[in-house]
Design a protein around this motif. Structure first.
Motif, PDB file in Angstrom:
ATOM      1  N   VAL A 215       1.519   1.744   2.593  1.00 23.01           N
ATOM      2  CA  VAL A 215       0.757   0.505   2.644  1.00 23.01           C
ATOM      3  C   VAL A 215       1.675  -0.632   2.208  1.00 23.01           C
ATOM      4  CG1 VAL A 215      -1.235  -0.735   1.726  1.00 23.01           C
ATOM      5  CG2 VAL A 215      -1.390   1.729   2.151  1.00 23.01           C
ATOM      6  N   PRO A 216       1.790  -1.704   2.996  1.00 21.64           N
ATOM      7  CA  PRO A 216       2.685  -2.805   2.608  1.00 21.64           C
ATOM      8  C   PRO A 216       2.174  -3.544   1.380  1.00 21.64           C
ATOM      9  CG  PRO A 216       1.400  -3.407   4.546  1.00 21.64           C
ATOM     10  CD  PRO A 216       1.125  -1.957   4.294  1.00 21.64           C
ATOM     11  N   LEU A 217       3.103  -4.065   0.612  1.00 20.37           N
ATOM     12  CA  LEU A 217       2.764  -4.856  -0.566  1.00 20.37           C
ATOM     13  C   LEU A 217       2.084  -6.152  -0.139  1.00 20.37           C
ATOM     14  CD1 LEU A 217       3.171  -5.307  -3.695  1.00 20.37           C
ATOM     15  CD2 LEU A 217       5.247  -6.545  -3.067  1.00 20.37           C
ATOM     16  N   ARG A 218       1.091  -6.574  -0.909  1.00 20.74           N
ATOM     17  CA  ARG A 218       0.431  -7.853  -0.652  1.00 20.74           C
ATOM     18  C   ARG A 218       0.731  -8.795  -1.818  1.00 20.74           C
ATOM     19  NH1 ARG A 218      -2.672  -3.753   1.250  1.00 20.74           N
ATOM     20  NH2 ARG A 218      -3.529  -3.978   3.346  1.00 20.74           N
ATOM     21  N   ALA A 219       1.648  -9.725  -1.584  1.00 17.57           N
ATOM     22  CA  ALA A 219       2.065 -10.655  -2.635  1.00 17.57           C
ATOM     23  C   ALA A 219       1.581 -12.056  -2.286  1.00 17.57           C
ATOM     24  CB  ALA A 219       3.581 -10.635  -2.791  1.00 17.57           C
ATOM     25  N   SER A 220       0.918 -12.718  -3.215  1.00 14.91           N
ATOM     26  CA  SER A 220       0.437 -14.082  -2.980  1.00 14.91           C
ATOM     27  C   SER A 220       1.566 -15.099  -3.074  1.00 14.91           C
ATOM     28  CB  SER A 220      -0.656 -14.427  -3.994  1.00 14.91           C
ATOM     29  OG  SER A 220      -0.163 -14.297  -5.322  1.00 14.91           O
ATOM     30  N   GLU A 221       2.650 -14.739  -3.723  1.00 16.46           N
ATOM     31  CA  GLU A 221       3.779 -15.648  -3.924  1.00 16.46           C
ATOM     32  C   GLU A 221       4.621 -15.735  -2.653  1.00 16.46           C
ATOM     33  OE1 GLU A 221       7.983 -15.688  -6.417  1.00 16.46           O
ATOM     34  OE2 GLU A 221       6.317 -14.439  -7.114  1.00 16.46           O
ATOM     35  N   ALA A 222       4.761 -16.924  -2.101  1.00 15.67           N
ATOM     36  CA  ALA A 222       5.572 -17.116  -0.892  1.00 15.67           C
ATOM     37  C   ALA A 222       7.032 -16.797  -1.183  1.00 15.67           C
ATOM     38  CB  ALA A 222       5.435 -18.553  -0.400  1.00 15.67           C
ATOM     39  N   GLY A 223       7.674 -16.049  -0.287  1.00 12.44           N
ATOM     40  CA  GLY A 223       9.069 -15.693  -0.450  1.00 12.44           C
ATOM     41  C   GLY A 223       9.321 -14.510  -1.356  1.00 12.44           C
ATOM     42  N   TYR A 224       8.264 -13.844  -1.801  1.00 11.42           N
ATOM     43  CA  TYR A 224       8.420 -12.717  -2.726  1.00 11.42           C
ATOM     44  C   TYR A 224       9.251 -11.604  -2.089  1.00 11.42           C
ATOM     45  CZ  TYR A 224       7.125  -8.876  -5.851  1.00 11.42           C
ATOM     46  OH  TYR A 224       7.157  -7.816  -6.719  1.00 11.42           O
TER      47      TYR A 224
ATOM     48  N   LEU B  20       0.147  -0.222  -5.630  1.00 13.31           N
ATOM     49  CA  LEU B  20       1.001  -0.861  -4.628  1.00 13.31           C
ATOM     50  C   LEU B  20       2.247  -1.467  -5.264  1.00 13.31           C
ATOM     51  CD1 LEU B  20      -1.262  -2.760  -2.070  1.00 13.31           C
ATOM     52  CD2 LEU B  20       0.361  -0.929  -1.623  1.00 13.31           C
ATOM     53  N   ARG B  21       2.074  -2.044  -6.433  1.00 11.90           N
ATOM     54  CA  ARG B  21       3.218  -2.689  -7.094  1.00 11.90           C
ATOM     55  C   ARG B  21       4.321  -1.682  -7.388  1.00 11.90           C
ATOM     56  NH1 ARG B  21       4.934  -2.745 -11.943  1.00 11.90           N
ATOM     57  NH2 ARG B  21       3.061  -1.758 -12.791  1.00 11.90           N
TER      58      ARG B  21
END
Length: 498
Positions: free
Chosen positions: A375-384, A432-433
């Motif tokens: 499952v791909p990581l879902r990061a709210s931070e742009a450019g993470y 996920l992290r």
């Protein structure tokens, strides 16, 4: 004893069927006149209480009455169907194949039937007699003949393998009187094929975890050296050929094309992984032959030259030693080289399939436990993702492609096989992290396994009524002591499983 939940205004909709006895508030015990097993009928008309009834006990059939005389009003029926069977979700709050909607044979009934059909509820009766309705409900309670229970394990690299071990340990601890390795069928792809091979040979998840971590008489510990042997031989062979051609001794090529051909197929040879697998499957009590495993085993791989999925362990593919099949399934290009079997080269099974759900159903599975760490990581931070480098970004993209394909396949297969129960376990949140790195990262991190174990126990508790119902239909009892304890620990802010 079968249990039916009737949703409508009547508090005894099946009274003429036979003698009945009131067991509690809106709960009846019916003994059909024609004989047969007694049936518990629960009656309700409010959605919130319906959900509580579903959580409180195992139900075999759901009857939603949309008839004008005794059933729900048209608007109420529509809202209830929306709540129970959302269009955007492949699974409803109750199995669609065990749901019966009653409507009148008029225009309002046609609208109700259309609403039920649009939500893929499989049973709709218009203007049916009480006898026909009761016979249909009894048929839903009985279901078909008991099928098999399959465990389908996807890939995900080393950390994905540890995640799957944690999930399987949690499932193992809620099975009452059985272990995961006692279930009927085992399917594995990529890293999941390693676990599937050991489970089919009779090892429990705890035995696998302990062996991989520190080595036991069941399994020897796996090390970096067993996984990451540089692909030196192929590198030397390809560059020697390039030099030979540059000297005019071979087929003349464009220099750039010659350099492309000189790049090895993978970074690691995978010879030591193959040898490690072979040693484990030759230990006492284990077998390296598909025909001799304790439970049927199926390993998915991909033919590199045709991009076709193959399943070792199916008829025509059983002559391959299990360790070679597993090695082929784990050949994630460009990390591991292809595995040559019978003159053909095979690579990671995840390139063509994720869990082999459809194959499991073809082999008689009516309950499938699916574990998918990809499952791909879902990061709210742009450019993470970009900040973590090209390899991280490539793996994020690969996970996204595989995950998107799996979502579509899962939806399609649940539509095709409404009588098959699928229970999917995927990482979320904290899981996920810790799984967001490279699938080639190797460090036996017990926290991955432990977090997966704890979070899965909580997920099991959240889905307990459906799990208990589906396993009970396959003759398997579950005990909910551990899920309750762990769920309470999470609520208290703790994170150590008892």
């Amino acid at each position: 004893m079968p249990a039916i939940l009737y949703v409508g205004r009547s508090d005894n909709p099946f009274e003429p069927v036979g003698p009945w006895r009131r067991m509690g508030e809106r709960e009846l015990l019916l003994r059909p006149d024609q004989g047969g097993e007694p049936v518990t009928v629960l009656t309700e008309e409010h959605t919130d209480r319906i959900l509580r009834r579903m959580e409180a006990r195992t139900l075999d059939a759901l009857c939603i009455d949309g008839r004008a005389s005794v059933g729900l009003e048209e608007a109420t029926l529509r809202r209830m169907l929306e709540r129970l069977f959302p269009r955007q979700e492949s699974r409803g709050l109750f199995p669609r194949a065990r749901t019966l909607v009653l409507v009148d044979a008029d225009a309002q009934g046609a609208r109700g039937a259309f609403e039920a059909g649009s939500r893929r509820v499989s049973g709709v009766l218009a203007g049916a007699s009480l006898e026909d309705t009761w016979a249909q409900l009894l048929g839903l309670c009985r279901g078909g003949p008991r099928g098999k229970v399959a465990v389908c394990l996807a890939g995900g690299g080393i950390e994905g393998l540890l995640y799957e071990v944690g999930v399987l340990r949690a499932l193992d601890h809620v099975l009452d009187g059985q272990r995961v390795c006692d279930l009927d069928l085992f399917f594995g792809i990529s890293a999941g094929s390693i676990l599937a091979a050991f489970l089919a040979n009779g090892l429990t998840p705890d035995q696998i975890a302990e062996g991989l971590r520190s080595g036991t008489h069941h399994l020897e510990a796996i090390s970096r050296a067993d996984l990451f042997d540089p692909n030196v031989k192929e590198f030397g062979r390809r560059w020697a050929r390039m030099v030979w051609e540059a000297l005019g001794q071979g087929e003349a090529r464009n220099p750039l094309s010659a350099m492309y051909r000189a790049i090895p197929s993978a970074v690691f040879a995978g010879d030591r992984l193959r040898a490690w697998l072979s040693r484990q499957l030759q230990r006492p009590g284990m077998t390296d032959r598909f025909e001799e495993t304790r439970r049927p085993l199926f390993i998915g791989a991909t033919d590199q030259d045709t991009s076709e999925a193959v399943v070792f362990g199916e008829p025509g593919w059983t002559q391959v030693p299990i360790h070679r099949a597993v090695r082929a399934s784990c050949a994630l290009i460009p990390f591991f080289t292809p595995e040559t079997i019978g003159g053909r080269r095979y690579i990671d099974g995840a390139f063509t399939r994720t869990t082999n759900m459809r194959v499991a159903v073809r082999h008689g599975a009516t309950l499938c436990v699916l574990v998918d760490p990809l499952v791909p990581l879902r990061a709210s931070e742009a450019g993470y993702v970009d900040a973590r480098g090209g390899l991280f970004g490539a793996m994020q993209g690969l996970k996204g492609l595989i995950h998107g394909r799996f979502d579509k396949a899962a939806y399609t297969i649940t539509e095709m096989f409404p009588d098959v129960a699928f229970h999917l376990f995927q990482p979320a949140g904290e899981e996920l992290r810790i799984l967001s790195g490279s699938p080639m990262k190797f460090l036996y991190r017990p926290e991955i396994e432990q977090i997966a174990y704890e979070h899965t126990l909580r997920k099991l508790r959240d889905a307990w009524p459906a799990l208990q119902r589906d396993f009970a239909r396959h003759g398997i009892a579950l005990t909910d002591r551990r899920p309750r304890v762990v769920a309470e620990a999470f609520r208290d802010g703790q994170r150590t499983a008892p």
